[in-house]
Design a protein around this motif. Sequence first.
Motif, short mmCIF file in Angstrom:
data_model
loop_
_atom_site.label_atom_id
_atom_site.label_comp_id
_atom_site.label_asym_id
_atom_site.label_seq_id
_atom_site.Cartn_x
_atom_site.Cartn_y
_atom_site.Cartn_z
N LEU A 206 36.55 41.18 50.95
CA LEU A 206 37.79 41.30 50.57
C LEU A 206 38.15 42.59 50.05
O LEU A 206 39.33 43.14 50.01
CB LEU A 206 38.38 40.28 49.56
CG LEU A 206 39.80 39.77 49.30
CD1 LEU A 206 40.30 39.48 50.47
CD2 LEU A 206 40.02 38.63 48.07
N ILE B 292 39.84 28.35 40.46
CA ILE B 292 39.32 28.94 41.64
C ILE B 292 38.59 28.14 42.70
O ILE B 292 37.64 27.28 42.00
CB ILE B 292 38.33 30.12 41.33
CG1 ILE B 292 38.87 31.26 40.47
CG2 ILE B 292 37.38 30.79 42.48
CD1 ILE B 292 37.82 32.46 39.95
N LEU C 236 46.70 31.22 39.84
CA LEU C 236 47.03 31.37 38.40
C LEU C 236 48.50 30.74 38.11
O LEU C 236 49.18 31.23 38.72
CB LEU C 236 46.82 32.87 38.19
CG LEU C 236 47.20 33.70 36.81
CD1 LEU C 236 46.58 33.10 35.79
CD2 LEU C 236 47.38 34.94 37.04
N HIS D 226 50.48 31.64 41.33
CA HIS D 226 50.19 33.17 41.85
C HIS D 226 48.92 32.92 42.77
O HIS D 226 47.87 32.63 41.93
CB HIS D 226 49.89 34.12 40.75
CG HIS D 226 51.35 34.63 40.25
ND1 HIS D 226 52.08 35.81 40.47
CD2 HIS D 226 52.03 33.89 39.18
CE1 HIS D 226 52.89 35.80 39.59
NE2 HIS D 226 53.12 34.61 39.06
N GLU E 103 45.71 34.04 44.68
CA GLU E 103 45.23 35.47 44.79
C GLU E 103 43.66 35.32 45.53
O GLU E 103 43.14 34.31 45.41
CB GLU E 103 44.74 36.00 43.48
CG GLU E 103 46.01 36.34 42.56
CD GLU E 103 46.65 37.60 42.89
OE1 GLU E 103 45.85 38.59 43.57
OE2 GLU E 103 47.89 37.95 42.78
N ASP E 104 43.03 36.54 46.01
CA ASP E 104 41.81 36.53 46.54
C ASP E 104 41.14 35.47 47.55
O ASP E 104 40.42 34.73 46.94
CB ASP E 104 40.87 36.55 45.33
CG ASP E 104 41.17 37.83 44.06
OD1 ASP E 104 42.02 38.71 44.95
OD2 ASP E 104 40.75 37.99 43.02
N VAL F 4 55.33 29.05 44.72
CA VAL F 4 53.92 29.56 44.51
C VAL F 4 54.03 30.73 45.35
O VAL F 4 54.64 30.90 46.53
CB VAL F 4 52.92 28.58 45.00
CG1 VAL F 4 53.17 27.91 46.59
CG2 VAL F 4 51.43 28.93 44.83
N ILE F 5 53.47 31.90 45.00
CA ILE F 5 53.68 33.02 45.64
C ILE F 5 52.43 33.84 45.84
O ILE F 5 51.37 33.45 45.02
CB ILE F 5 54.67 33.95 44.85
CG1 ILE F 5 54.07 34.36 43.47
CG2 ILE F 5 55.98 33.69 44.89
CD1 ILE F 5 54.75 35.37 42.76
N LEU F 6 52.63 34.74 46.82
CA LEU F 6 51.28 35.65 47.04
C LEU F 6 51.64 36.90 47.51
O LEU F 6 52.58 36.88 48.17
CB LEU F 6 50.21 34.96 47.80
CG LEU F 6 50.90 34.42 49.34
CD1 LEU F 6 50.61 35.40 50.42
CD2 LEU F 6 49.65 32.93 49.60
N ASP F 7 50.79 37.97 47.65
CA ASP F 7 51.09 39.18 48.27
C ASP F 7 49.90 39.12 49.42
O ASP F 7 48.72 39.14 49.22
CB ASP F 7 50.96 40.39 47.38
CG ASP F 7 52.02 40.24 46.30
OD1 ASP F 7 52.97 39.91 46.50
OD2 ASP F 7 51.42 40.13 44.93
N CYS F 8 50.42 39.87 50.58
CA CYS F 8 49.56 39.92 51.78
C CYS F 8 49.76 41.16 52.58
O CYS F 8 50.74 41.64 52.53
CB CYS F 8 49.44 38.63 52.70
SG CYS F 8 50.95 38.55 53.52
#
Lengths: 157, 157
Positions: free
Chosen positions: B34, B61, B79, B93, B95-96, B128-132
């Motif tokens: 990643l 996690i 998170l 949030h 992540e990963d 719930v959000i995320l970046d991609c």
Amino acid sequence: MQNSESAGLEQELRVRKLEISDKGKGFIELLQQLGVCDSVSDNEFQNRFLELSSLGDDHVICVMEDELCRRIIATGSVLIEKKFLRNCGKVGHIEDVVVDSSARGKQLGKKVIQFLTDHARSMGCYKVILDCSLENKVFYEKCGFKHSSVQMAMYFA
Amino acid sequence: MQNSESAGLEQELRVRKLEISDKGKGFIELLQQLGVCDSVSDNEFQNRFLELSSLGDDHVICVMEDELCRRIIATGSVLIEKKFLRNCGKVGHIEDVVVDSSARGKQLGKKVIQFLTDHARSMGCYKVILDCSLENKVFYEKCGFKHSSVQMAMYFA
């Protein structure tokens, strides 16, 4: 009332951390300019304030107060995420940045972002990120941010 | 070794929380697919693990383990951010998220996302959000996410 450090005609606005008395200075009304926030009791405010305070430097909310009228006119927050990625790196997540509609165009937003990015840097983060609408992209570019990726969201009923 | 619950020909892969012994099962090597993660000592891993554990359900996690070869083959984290906005609302949030290159195309990523969104929902988050990246957008749309806004980033030197 102006304090002694800002004796000039223009008051010197400084950025400071949120205090528990800021609810009485329009902090929640300011957040209403950003999104829904119409029923926070004094008790709920105090509980959330204490909950966030217990995170110390890992979750900081800053404000700017107009000391003449004792109103909070700008705010923003930064949450420090601790990862395993990037050799146990840290990332600052900036959230909930808003400047009162009557106080825009005075670079207050820039000062808030500066405070939050400085905090993330001082906490050892390797980057700081935020999500914004397309219309606010130019503002954040002026603050030194670069378009990075796409934000996706799922809302719960 | 297969455990007794997965006695079929195809092992039943379940999602569980990260355990401290997962470093020895290739968890860090998986993260390397990643991004940079090339020098995490056992001591650093343990310290970060304990730091995150102290946050309890506010930072989770998850992993999927191939129990035949005892390797971690998928992971993701969530998170929980506590806000004043949205009447003292919470946001998850994500992540990963990564699936081992040898295990892709088996819907493991979807299971990881399901686990993380379920966790955020159970914590009372309103979203719930995320970046991609643009190339992963379709995957997250299939998971029920919608394109929401633009992610901006500032990297520190």
